[in-house]
Design a protein around this motif. Structure first.
Motif, PDB file in Angstrom:
ATOM      1  N   SER A 220       0.844  -1.191   0.000  1.00  0.00           N
ATOM      2  CA  SER A 220       0.000   0.000   0.000  1.00  0.00           C
ATOM      3  C   SER A 220       0.877   1.238   0.000  1.00  0.00           C
ATOM      4  CB  SER A 220      -0.930   0.017   1.221  1.00  0.00           C
ATOM      5  OG  SER A 220      -0.188   0.100   2.436  1.00  0.00           O
ATOM      6  N   GLY A 221       0.271   2.345  -0.421  1.00  0.00           N
ATOM      7  CA  GLY A 221       0.979   3.617  -0.442  1.00  0.00           C
ATOM      8  C   GLY A 221       0.016   4.765  -0.625  1.00  0.00           C
ATOM      9  N   GLU A 222       0.476   5.951  -0.306  1.00  0.00           N
ATOM     10  CA  GLU A 222      -0.343   7.143  -0.493  1.00  0.00           C
ATOM     11  C   GLU A 222       0.559   8.361  -0.676  1.00  0.00           C
ATOM     12  OE1 GLU A 222      -1.865   8.896   3.532  1.00  0.00           O
ATOM     13  OE2 GLU A 222      -2.137   6.712   3.605  1.00  0.00           O
ATOM     14  N   TRP A 223      -0.014   9.403  -1.304  1.00  0.00           N
ATOM     15  CA  TRP A 223       0.730  10.626  -1.608  1.00  0.00           C
ATOM     16  C   TRP A 223      -0.184  11.809  -1.393  1.00  0.00           C
ATOM     17  CZ3 TRP A 223       0.353  13.429  -6.652  1.00  0.00           C
ATOM     18  CH2 TRP A 223       1.191  14.545  -6.680  1.00  0.00           C
ATOM     19  N   SER A 224       0.293  12.789  -0.654  1.00  0.00           N
ATOM     20  CA  SER A 224      -0.451  14.021  -0.404  1.00  0.00           C
ATOM     21  C   SER A 224      -0.120  15.012  -1.513  1.00  0.00           C
ATOM     22  CB  SER A 224      -0.093  14.612   0.962  1.00  0.00           C
ATOM     23  OG  SER A 224      -0.469  13.727   2.003  1.00  0.00           O
ATOM     24  N   ALA A 225      -1.022  15.112  -2.491  1.00  0.00           N
ATOM     25  CA  ALA A 225      -0.793  16.024  -3.605  1.00  0.00           C
ATOM     26  C   ALA A 225      -0.885  17.477  -3.163  1.00  0.00           C
ATOM     27  CB  ALA A 225      -1.793  15.746  -4.724  1.00  0.00           C
ATOM     28  N   SER A 226      -1.707  17.755  -2.170  1.00  0.00           N
ATOM     29  CA  SER A 226      -1.845  19.090  -1.598  1.00  0.00           C
ATOM     30  C   SER A 226      -2.327  18.928  -0.163  1.00  0.00           C
ATOM     31  CB  SER A 226      -2.821  19.945  -2.420  1.00  0.00           C
ATOM     32  OG  SER A 226      -4.133  19.414  -2.344  1.00  0.00           O
ATOM     33  N   GLU A 227      -2.613  20.049   0.486  1.00  0.00           N
ATOM     34  CA  GLU A 227      -3.098  19.972   1.863  1.00  0.00           C
ATOM     35  C   GLU A 227      -4.471  19.317   1.943  1.00  0.00           C
ATOM     36  OE1 GLU A 227      -3.063  23.800   3.606  1.00  0.00           O
ATOM     37  OE2 GLU A 227      -0.883  24.019   3.605  1.00  0.00           O
ATOM     38  N   ASP A 228      -5.242  19.380   0.868  1.00  0.00           N
ATOM     39  CA  ASP A 228      -6.609  18.854   0.890  1.00  0.00           C
ATOM     40  C   ASP A 228      -6.792  17.597   0.055  1.00  0.00           C
ATOM     41  OD1 ASP A 228      -7.400  21.023   2.485  1.00  0.00           O
ATOM     42  OD2 ASP A 228      -7.729  22.267   0.706  1.00  0.00           O
ATOM     43  N   LEU A 229      -5.836  17.224  -0.779  1.00  0.00           N
ATOM     44  CA  LEU A 229      -6.005  16.102  -1.700  1.00  0.00           C
ATOM     45  C   LEU A 229      -4.970  15.019  -1.421  1.00  0.00           C
ATOM     46  CD1 LEU A 229      -7.350  14.852  -4.207  1.00  0.00           C
ATOM     47  CD2 LEU A 229      -5.678  16.104  -5.606  1.00  0.00           C
ATOM     48  N   ARG A 230      -5.470  13.780  -1.249  1.00  0.00           N
ATOM     49  CA  ARG A 230      -4.607  12.619  -1.058  1.00  0.00           C
ATOM     50  C   ARG A 230      -4.973  11.541  -2.060  1.00  0.00           C
ATOM     51  NH1 ARG A 230      -4.147   9.715   4.144  1.00  0.00           N
ATOM     52  NH2 ARG A 230      -6.438   9.774   4.106  1.00  0.00           N
ATOM     53  N   LEU A 231      -3.960  10.864  -2.604  1.00  0.00           N
ATOM     54  CA  LEU A 231      -4.137   9.767  -3.544  1.00  0.00           C
ATOM     55  C   LEU A 231      -3.412   8.541  -3.002  1.00  0.00           C
ATOM     56  CD1 LEU A 231      -3.384  11.725  -6.846  1.00  0.00           C
ATOM     57  CD2 LEU A 231      -5.630  11.305  -5.816  1.00  0.00           C
ATOM     58  N   GLY A 232      -4.001   7.360  -3.240  1.00  0.00           N
ATOM     59  CA  GLY A 232      -3.366   6.172  -2.697  1.00  0.00           C
ATOM     60  C   GLY A 232      -3.783   4.903  -3.415  1.00  0.00           C
ATOM     61  N   PHE A 233      -3.151   3.796  -3.027  1.00  0.00           N
ATOM     62  CA  PHE A 233      -3.442   2.485  -3.598  1.00  0.00           C
ATOM     63  C   PHE A 233      -3.174   1.428  -2.537  1.00  0.00           C
ATOM     64  CE2 PHE A 233       1.113   2.529  -3.898  1.00  0.00           C
ATOM     65  CZ  PHE A 233       1.493   1.194  -3.792  1.00  0.00           C
ATOM     66  N   SER A 234      -3.742   0.253  -2.759  1.00  0.00           N
ATOM     67  CA  SER A 234      -3.438  -0.901  -1.923  1.00  0.00           C
ATOM     68  C   SER A 234      -3.699  -2.154  -2.733  1.00  0.00           C
ATOM     69  CB  SER A 234      -4.279  -0.918  -0.639  1.00  0.00           C
ATOM     70  OG  SER A 234      -5.653  -1.070  -0.932  1.00  0.00           O
ATOM     71  N   SER A 235      -2.899  -3.192  -2.487  1.00  0.00           N
ATOM     72  CA  SER A 235      -3.031  -4.465  -3.169  1.00  0.00           C
ATOM     73  C   SER A 235      -2.794  -5.565  -2.145  1.00  0.00           C
ATOM     74  CB  SER A 235      -2.019  -4.563  -4.323  1.00  0.00           C
ATOM     75  OG  SER A 235      -2.119  -5.819  -4.961  1.00  0.00           O
TER      76      SER A 235
END
Length: 291
Positions: A220-235
């Protein structure tokens, strides 16, 4: 009659005169301070929460000494867990059928189509908490959740580091995990293996043991693109093999009902892949999630 009427008339006259002066006074505007109403975005104490819900944390499950999800669910109010053999485990909530209990893993339906999910050897090594919702509020999740919902949430590291665990006994278990966490992103891997040699189910006790073997890999992983937006995945990928006895329907005694010496086995292969995005608004009080 006339005196009584005049007395009433004279008494009501000053009141009518007073009422005629009210509109003139009410014409002066009254300015109120701004009033802000925000319902539903305030934290609520668990004890004051109106729904019938239970949360099991990893620390609580470790204190109880349980190693699987089905064992963790045993003893919860309104939850019935029944097992047949090493792998066939059904969960019923408040007397409903097992197909009316929705099992989620990180919010994803773990069942296949409209069939109930068999928990089998689902290990607790990388599980952070288990949330159980009982009662009619669970219908929000669909007809599969008419009795309740069990949401299994895996571990999400908040700092870099890892762990390693090993067990030995009537079988064995290994678990390993490592995470790299930076200011704006996280990457994590979890591996687990458990083998339970089981026991002999035959009445005479002369058959072979029926056990279960399960291996799980999670990324799994995640990335904070901005203070309000987060993107992530998990397998999550799980492979399982369990052994069971054959059944002799022509048996004339309890000893002959099970073919305890037959080496029957079955495999299960489970994969859950998830992409998600979260956007926070209202100063973080409202989260929009697309997955």
């Amino acid at each position: 009659m006339s005196k009584s009427f005049r007395r009433f008339h004279l008494t009501a006259a000053p009141l009518a005169l007073a009422l005629t002066t009210l509109p003139a006074a009410a014409q002066q505007p009254i300015v109120l301070d701004p009033v802000i109403l925000s319902g539903g975005f305030s934290p609520v104490e668990a004890a004051a929460y109106g729904r019938a819900a239970t949360v099991l944390t990893a620390e609580e499950m470790e204190q109880r000494g349980v190693t699987s999800v089905q064992d963790a669910l045993r003893g919860l109010p309104g939850v019935s867990v029944s097992s047949s053999g090493a792998s066939n485990t059904a969960v019923r909530i408040r007397g409903g059928e097992s197909r009316h209990t929705l099992i989620l893993i990180d919010g994803v339906n773990a069942g296949a189509g409209d069939q109930p999910y068999d928990l089998s050897g689902l290990d607790l090594a990388d599980i952070e908490r288990i949330e159980v919702l009982r009662g009619p509020q669970s219908v929000y999740y669909g007809s599969d959740a008419a009795s309740g919902v069990v949401n299994i949430i895996t571990r999400k590291a908040d700092r870099s580091g890892g762990y390693a665990k090993a067990e030995a006994g009537n079988g064995g278990a290994l678990a390993f995990g490592h995470a790299v966490v930076a200011d704006r992103w996280r990457l994590q891997a979890d591996l687990g293996f458990r083998e339970d040699r089981g026991y002999d189910h035959s009445v005479a006790g002369t058959g072979d043991k029926d056990g279960i073997r399960r291996a799980t890999m999670g990324f799994s992983g995640e990335w904070s693109a901005s203070e309000d937006l987060r993107l992530g995945f998990s397998s999550r990928h799980t492979e399982e093999r369990y052994w069971y006895d054959g059944t002799n329907f022509a048996a004339t005694s309890a000893e002959d009902y099970l073919e305890a010496d037959a080496d029957f086995w079955a495999d299960r292969d489970e994969r859950i892949n998830l992409l998600w995005g979260e956007f926070a608004s209202l100063d973080g009080r409202l989260i929009h999630r697309l997955s």
